[in-house]
Design a protein around this motif. Structure first.
Motif, mmCIF file in Angstrom:
data_model
loop_
_atom_site.group_PDB
_atom_site.id
_atom_site.type_symbol
_atom_site.label_atom_id
_atom_site.label_comp_id
_atom_site.label_asym_id
_atom_site.label_seq_id
_atom_site.Cartn_x
_atom_site.Cartn_y
_atom_site.Cartn_z
ATOM 1 N N PHE A 1 -10.777 12.766 8.972
ATOM 2 C CA PHE A 1 -11.232 12.274 7.668
ATOM 3 C C PHE A 1 -10.051 11.966 6.750
ATOM 4 O O PHE A 1 -10.052 10.954 6.052
ATOM 5 C CB PHE A 1 -12.169 13.286 6.999
ATOM 6 C CG PHE A 1 -12.475 12.929 5.580
ATOM 7 C CD1 PHE A 1 -13.332 11.875 5.297
ATOM 8 C CD2 PHE A 1 -11.894 13.610 4.530
ATOM 9 C CE1 PHE A 1 -13.601 11.510 3.986
ATOM 10 C CE2 PHE A 1 -12.156 13.255 3.216
ATOM 11 C CZ PHE A 1 -13.007 12.211 2.948
ATOM 12 N N LEU A 2 -9.040 12.814 6.768
ATOM 13 C CA LEU A 2 -7.873 12.626 5.899
ATOM 14 C C LEU A 2 -6.835 11.682 6.490
ATOM 15 O O LEU A 2 -5.798 11.431 5.878
ATOM 16 C CB LEU A 2 -7.223 13.986 5.600
ATOM 17 C CG LEU A 2 -8.060 14.945 4.758
ATOM 18 C CD1 LEU A 2 -7.418 16.330 4.727
ATOM 19 C CD2 LEU A 2 -8.267 14.402 3.353
ATOM 20 N N LEU B 1 0.835 -1.208 0.000
ATOM 21 C CA LEU B 1 0.000 0.000 0.000
ATOM 22 C C LEU B 1 0.866 1.253 0.000
ATOM 23 O O LEU B 1 0.569 2.219 -0.710
ATOM 24 C CB LEU B 1 -0.947 0.007 1.200
ATOM 25 C CG LEU B 1 -2.155 -0.912 1.087
ATOM 26 C CD1 LEU B 1 -2.872 -1.023 2.435
ATOM 27 C CD2 LEU B 1 -3.108 -0.416 0.021
ATOM 28 N N GLN B 2 1.952 1.250 0.779
ATOM 29 C CA GLN B 2 2.855 2.401 0.797
ATOM 30 C C GLN B 2 3.504 2.602 -0.565
ATOM 31 O O GLN B 2 3.585 3.727 -1.061
ATOM 32 C CB GLN B 2 3.930 2.228 1.875
ATOM 33 C CG GLN B 2 3.404 2.392 3.278
ATOM 34 C CD GLN B 2 4.443 2.042 4.332
ATOM 35 O OE1 GLN B 2 5.382 1.290 4.090
ATOM 36 N NE2 GLN B 2 4.258 2.588 5.520
ATOM 37 N N ARG B 3 3.974 1.538 -1.173
ATOM 38 C CA ARG B 3 4.603 1.643 -2.493
ATOM 39 C C ARG B 3 3.603 2.155 -3.525
ATOM 40 O O ARG B 3 3.924 3.022 -4.344
ATOM 41 C CB ARG B 3 5.161 0.280 -2.926
ATOM 42 C CG ARG B 3 6.366 -0.158 -2.117
ATOM 43 C CD ARG B 3 6.917 -1.480 -2.596
ATOM 44 N NE ARG B 3 7.489 -1.295 -3.928
ATOM 45 C CZ ARG B 3 7.547 -2.241 -4.859
ATOM 46 N NH1 ARG B 3 7.064 -3.447 -4.611
ATOM 47 N NH2 ARG B 3 8.092 -1.996 -6.015
ATOM 48 N N SER C 1 -9.121 2.420 5.056
ATOM 49 C CA SER C 1 -8.855 3.799 5.428
ATOM 50 C C SER C 1 -9.891 4.390 6.370
ATOM 51 O O SER C 1 -9.627 5.365 7.062
ATOM 52 C CB SER C 1 -8.720 4.679 4.188
ATOM 53 O OG SER C 1 -9.925 4.737 3.479
ATOM 54 N N ASN C 2 -11.085 3.809 6.426
ATOM 55 C CA ASN C 2 -12.120 4.331 7.305
ATOM 56 C C ASN C 2 -11.950 3.912 8.755
ATOM 57 O O ASN C 2 -12.726 4.354 9.607
ATOM 58 C CB ASN C 2 -13.521 3.926 6.819
ATOM 59 C CG ASN C 2 -14.012 4.860 5.749
ATOM 60 O OD1 ASN C 2 -13.517 5.968 5.584
ATOM 61 N ND2 ASN C 2 -15.003 4.417 5.008
ATOM 62 N N LEU D 1 -11.430 -0.162 -4.834
ATOM 63 C CA LEU D 1 -11.863 0.937 -3.978
ATOM 64 C C LEU D 1 -12.596 0.515 -2.707
ATOM 65 O O LEU D 1 -12.277 1.038 -1.626
ATOM 66 C CB LEU D 1 -12.700 1.932 -4.786
ATOM 67 C CG LEU D 1 -12.953 3.274 -4.126
ATOM 68 C CD1 LEU D 1 -11.657 3.971 -3.753
ATOM 69 C CD2 LEU D 1 -13.772 4.149 -5.050
ATOM 70 N N PRO D 2 -13.548 -0.405 -2.751
ATOM 71 C CA PRO D 2 -14.238 -0.770 -1.496
ATOM 72 C C PRO D 2 -13.288 -1.286 -0.407
ATOM 73 O O PRO D 2 -13.458 -0.948 0.768
ATOM 74 C CB PRO D 2 -15.229 -1.852 -1.922
ATOM 75 C CG PRO D 2 -15.448 -1.613 -3.382
ATOM 76 C CD PRO D 2 -14.138 -1.088 -3.909
#
Length: 154
Positions: free
Chosen positions: A67-68, A22-24, A146-147, A139-140
């Motif tokens: 949120f961010l 994910l970081q890459r 991230s949520n 995306l989901p």
């Protein structure tokens, strides 16, 4: 006493670690959007901040930071250049003078209007590079990850 990990552990992490990949991926996609957004003078992070301010009511700084998925100090530092450029306005909250509210200025809205077509084109390019041909499959899961601990945009 020296303790070595076998190379197989390194390979396991390389092949399995979500955090690493994910970081890459975030760095690679961030560079792509940074390059694309140069004509409007934004980085991908600045675009995300401005877009997250495109809402009916100005959010509190702390709510936007959550949120961010940023800490307040980092968000404050990232707001400074946007504020200096006149794209964002930071004002005290009317009900709690210790809190600050963030809003887009007219120049900020104009910059977003110019940036969105660039974002769409770049996003389409990224979608085309994905193995399933669209981010709709990815995306989901990214949103779910991230949520964790963040708040929704209202």
């Amino acid at each position: 006493m020296r303790h070595d990990l076998p190379i197989t552990v390194t390979h396991e992490v390389r092949d399995r670690c979500l955090c690493l990949h994910l970081q890459r991926a975030a760095r690679a996609i961030g560079r792509q959007f940074d390059e694309a957004l140069k004509p409007v003078g934004l980085t991908n992070g600045q675009f995300s901040i401005l877009m997250s301010l495109n809402r009916p009511l100005p959010p509190k700084l702390g709510d936007l930071a959550r949120f961010l998925a940023m800490d307040r100090t980092t968000l404050t530092a990232n707001l400074k250049p946007l504020e200096r450029r006149g794209l964002v306005c930071v004002t005290p909250d009317e009900t709690d003078r210790r809190s600050r509210r963030l809003s887009l200025t007219d120049a900020g809205r104009d910059t977003l209007v110019r940036a969105v077509p660039i974002w769409r084109k770049t996003h389409d390019d990224v979608d085309g590079a994905l193995t399933k041909g669209t981010s709709a499959h990815l995306l989901p899961d990214l949103v779910a990850i991230s949520n964790l601990g963040s708040v929704a945009v209202r």
